[in-house]
Every structure is written in structure tokens, then in C-alpha cells.
Design an enzyme around this catalytic site. Structure first.
Site, PDB file in Angstrom:
ATOM      1  N   LYS A 163       0.842  -1.208   0.000  1.00  0.00           N
ATOM      2  CA  LYS A 163       0.000   0.000   0.000  1.00  0.00           C
ATOM      3  C   LYS A 163       0.874   1.253   0.000  1.00  0.00           C
ATOM      4  CE  LYS A 163      -3.745  -2.404   2.365  1.00  0.00           C
ATOM      5  NZ  LYS A 163      -4.406  -2.688   3.657  1.00  0.00           N
TER       6      LYS A 163
ATOM      7  N   ASP B 266     -10.696   3.218   4.765  1.00  0.00           N
ATOM      8  CA  ASP B 266     -11.017   1.788   4.677  1.00  0.00           C
ATOM      9  C   ASP B 266     -12.530   1.554   4.661  1.00  0.00           C
ATOM     10  OD1 ASP B 266      -8.977  -0.020   4.293  1.00  0.00           O
ATOM     11  OD2 ASP B 266      -8.395  -0.096   6.415  1.00  0.00           O
TER      12      ASP B 266
ATOM     13  N   GLN C 260      -4.076  -1.162   9.883  1.00  0.00           N
ATOM     14  CA  GLN C 260      -4.054  -2.492   9.257  1.00  0.00           C
ATOM     15  C   GLN C 260      -4.674  -3.530  10.196  1.00  0.00           C
ATOM     16  OE1 GLN C 260      -3.077  -3.237   6.060  1.00  0.00           O
ATOM     17  NE2 GLN C 260      -3.693  -5.350   6.444  1.00  0.00           N
TER      18      GLN C 260
END
Ligand code: NAD
Length: 290
Positions: free
Chosen positions: A59, A126, A103
Site C-alpha cells: 500500500k 477503509d 491495518q
């Protein structure tokens, strides 16, 4: 006579990602050439999980390539909930941070939902905050859609796969993929069935899918006899088998029956990262009033 080889259409997430990322890069360059600061994504990783480290690394690399600045916060495994919440509060308050990504999975002593709730919905690239999930239910364009469902939607749309009125069957009802994807497919007016580990006979559902999407993490769960002739098959699964990465779908078998299919790797994976870049750009535009 030699038997003609039937080639399914390959839904190439890698190639599509490259072209979308090219456009993202041009847009960012346009802003920075006008004197604006670059979009900024804070990436938080807790612990040493090797798969998470690889995902975070990918990412960050993708951000760098398109001109998104990524700020890296690598915290030790024994970080407390309080310490993580303090970092998130600091990032929420920082006007130069457009997006925050924590994450997952987090170590088991940190309650995931508390962390997700602490992220400002405006920076929740997200799309896991209940406010953004709610916007997905309410079909409001101004929210953030979770990256894997959004990436799949963009991929299907690019290849002209019609969803309206079609039978979409999703295998896997996880928080990150299956559940939000089912809401997005409903938004696209598909008839959606969601199977999971407690479903009595998943093949009863998969066999009638016009579009079959599997997100379980069970290698080669989906066999040819579970797929309708001419279906579009999307494989979200990523599993390590020996030194190979394989999906949920038995590609070699299923490709003979499918009209179109995603490869693993090179299908949904790159589209997920591309969707993260798009969400970060969206957060940036809003934050900067662009
Ligand atoms: P999860 O554990 O949250 O959910 C898995 C779901 O699969 C659950 O609903 C479970 O009930 C269901 N399931 C498990 N075994 C099953 C079986 N035998 N039959 C039917 N249903 C079954 O997982 P997740 O976070 O949603 O991830 C799923 C997979 O997708 C993993 O392999 C993950 O690595 C992968 N993934 C890939 C990407 C990508 O970008 N390609 C992104 C996210 C997740």
C-alpha cells in the site's frame, strides 16, 4: 480435428489498476503543480504479522508511485488500546492527514471495533466505520466504501458486467469483504445471496449465480461442478499453499466453464489497493475543498 481451446475472459485487475493509477497520478500532479500539498495517508501497523507487513508495504509503495505521501506508524505488538487511541486522536486532529488506515487484524488484546470507532469517519479510507457502513446501506455517495468491494465493483463495471437483476452469490460473509460487498451489490440492483460457514449446501446457491464471488480464504473451495456455465467468477481469496499464492477458486477447472474470471494474483488484489488510493484522493479533495 483439434478441440478448440475455450478461453474465458480474464478480468485483469493489474492492467486496469495501472491505468486508473496513471489517472490518479496525473490528478495529483495537477494539484501539486498549483501549489497544494500532496494527499497524505497515515498507515498504522501494530505488531509483526508477516502478511500484514507485506500488505502495508504494498500500500505504501502504491501511494508513493502516484504521489500520495504515506506516514508510517509501526507500533510494537504490546501496544495498549489507550496508546493506539491516542495516536488516532492525534491523526484525526492533524489537518495535513487526509486518510487513516489501521491495518487489520489487530493483536487480540486490542478490541478492533473500538479502534474503528475512534477513526474520524471523514478520514476512514477503509470504510469500516459504522457511519460509512451506514452510508453504504443508505446509498449515499459521500461515504467511503470498503476497498475490496469497491475494487470489485470498479472491475466488473469496467468489463461491462451487468449487475441489475442478476443473481450475485457471495461466498463468505466477513466484515471486510462479504458483508459490505453484499450491500454494494444490492445497491447495483442485483439479487444477492450470501453464503457462509453455516450455509447448509453452498453449491445449491453457487450453481445459480450469474456472478459468483468467493471471499473465504479456503483454497480451491469453488470447483467447476459448483459453477453455472457462462458465469462471471470473482476470486477474492488469498491463501498460501507451500510457496504458492492461491485463491478460493480452482482456476484450472473453473476457467473451462466461466465466461469471465479473475486470476489470483492479479485480479482483486491490485484493485483493492487502487480503491484505497481512490478513497484517499476523495478524502483529500474534500479536506482541501477541491
Ligand atoms: P473472514 O474470516 O472475515 O471471513 C471469511 C468468511 O468465509 C466467513 O463468513 C466464513 O463463514 C466464510 N467461510 C469460511 N469457510 C467457509 C466454507 N468452507 N464455506 C463457506 N463459507 C466459508 O475473512 P475475510 O477478511 O473476509 O477474507 C476472506 C479471504 O479474502 C481471505 O483469503 C483474505 O486473505 C482475502 N482477502 C483478499 C483481499 C484482496 O485484496 N484480494 C482483501 C481482503 C481479504
Amino acid at each position: 480435428m483439434e478441440k478448440a481451446l475455450k478461453m474465458p475472459l480474464l478480468l485483469d485487475g493489474k492492467a486496469l489498476s495501472e491505468s486508473i493509477r496513471g489517472r490518479i497520478s496525473e490528478e495529483i500532479e495537477e494539484y501539486t503543480s498549483r501549489g497544494f500539498r500532496p494527499p497524505t495517508l497515515a498507515v498504522v501497523l501494530v505488531g509483526e504479522d508477516p502478511a500484514s507487513k507485506v500488505y502495508v508495504g504494498n500500500k505504501k509503495k502504491a501511494c508513493q508511485k502516484v504521489g500520495i505521501r504515506s506516514l508510517s506508524y509501526e507500533l510494537p505488538y504490546n501496544t495498549t488500546l489507550q496508546e493506539l487511541l491516542e495516536l488516532i486522536a492525534q491523526l484525526n486532529a492533524d489537518e495535513e492527514v487526509d486518510g487513516i488506515l489501521v491495518q487489520l487484524p489487530l493483536p487480540p488484546h486490542i478490541p478492533q471495533q473500538e479502534v474503528i470507532l475512534a477513526i474520524s469517519p471523514k478520514k476512514d479510507v477503509d470504510g469500516f466505520h459504522p457511519e460509512n457502513m451506514g452510508r453504504l446501506v443508505a446509498r449515499l455517495e459521500d461515504g467511503f466504501i470498503p476497498c475490496t468491494p469497491l475494487g470489485i465493483d470498479i472491475l466488473l463495471n469496467h468489463y461491462g458486467v451487468e449487475l441489475k437483476g442478476k443473481d450475485v452469490v457471495i461466498v463468505g460473509a466477513g466484515f471486510i469483504v462479504g458483508r459490505p460487498l453484499s450491500l454494494l451489490m444490492l445497491w447495483r440492483d442485483a439479487t444477492v445471496s450470501v453464503c457462509h460457514i453455516h450455509t447448509k449446501d453452498i453449491s445449491e446457491y453457487t450453481k445459480r449465480a450469474d456472478i459468483l464471488i468467493s471471499a473465504t480464504g479456503v483454497p480451491h473451495l469453488i470447483k467447476a461442478n459448483m459453477v453455472k456455465e457462462g458465469a462471471v467468477v470473482v476470486d477474492v481469496g488469498i491463501s498460501r499453499v507451500g510457496d504458492r499464492i492461491v485463491g478460493d477458486v480452482d482456476f484450472e477447472e473453473v476457467k473451462e466453464k466461466a465466461f469471465a474470471i479473475t486470476p489470483v494474483p492479479g485480479g482483486v488484489g491490485p484493485m483493492t489497493v487502487t480503491a484505497l488510493l481512490l478513497n484517499t484522493l476523495k478524502a483529500y479533495r474534500r479536506n482541501m475543498g477541491l
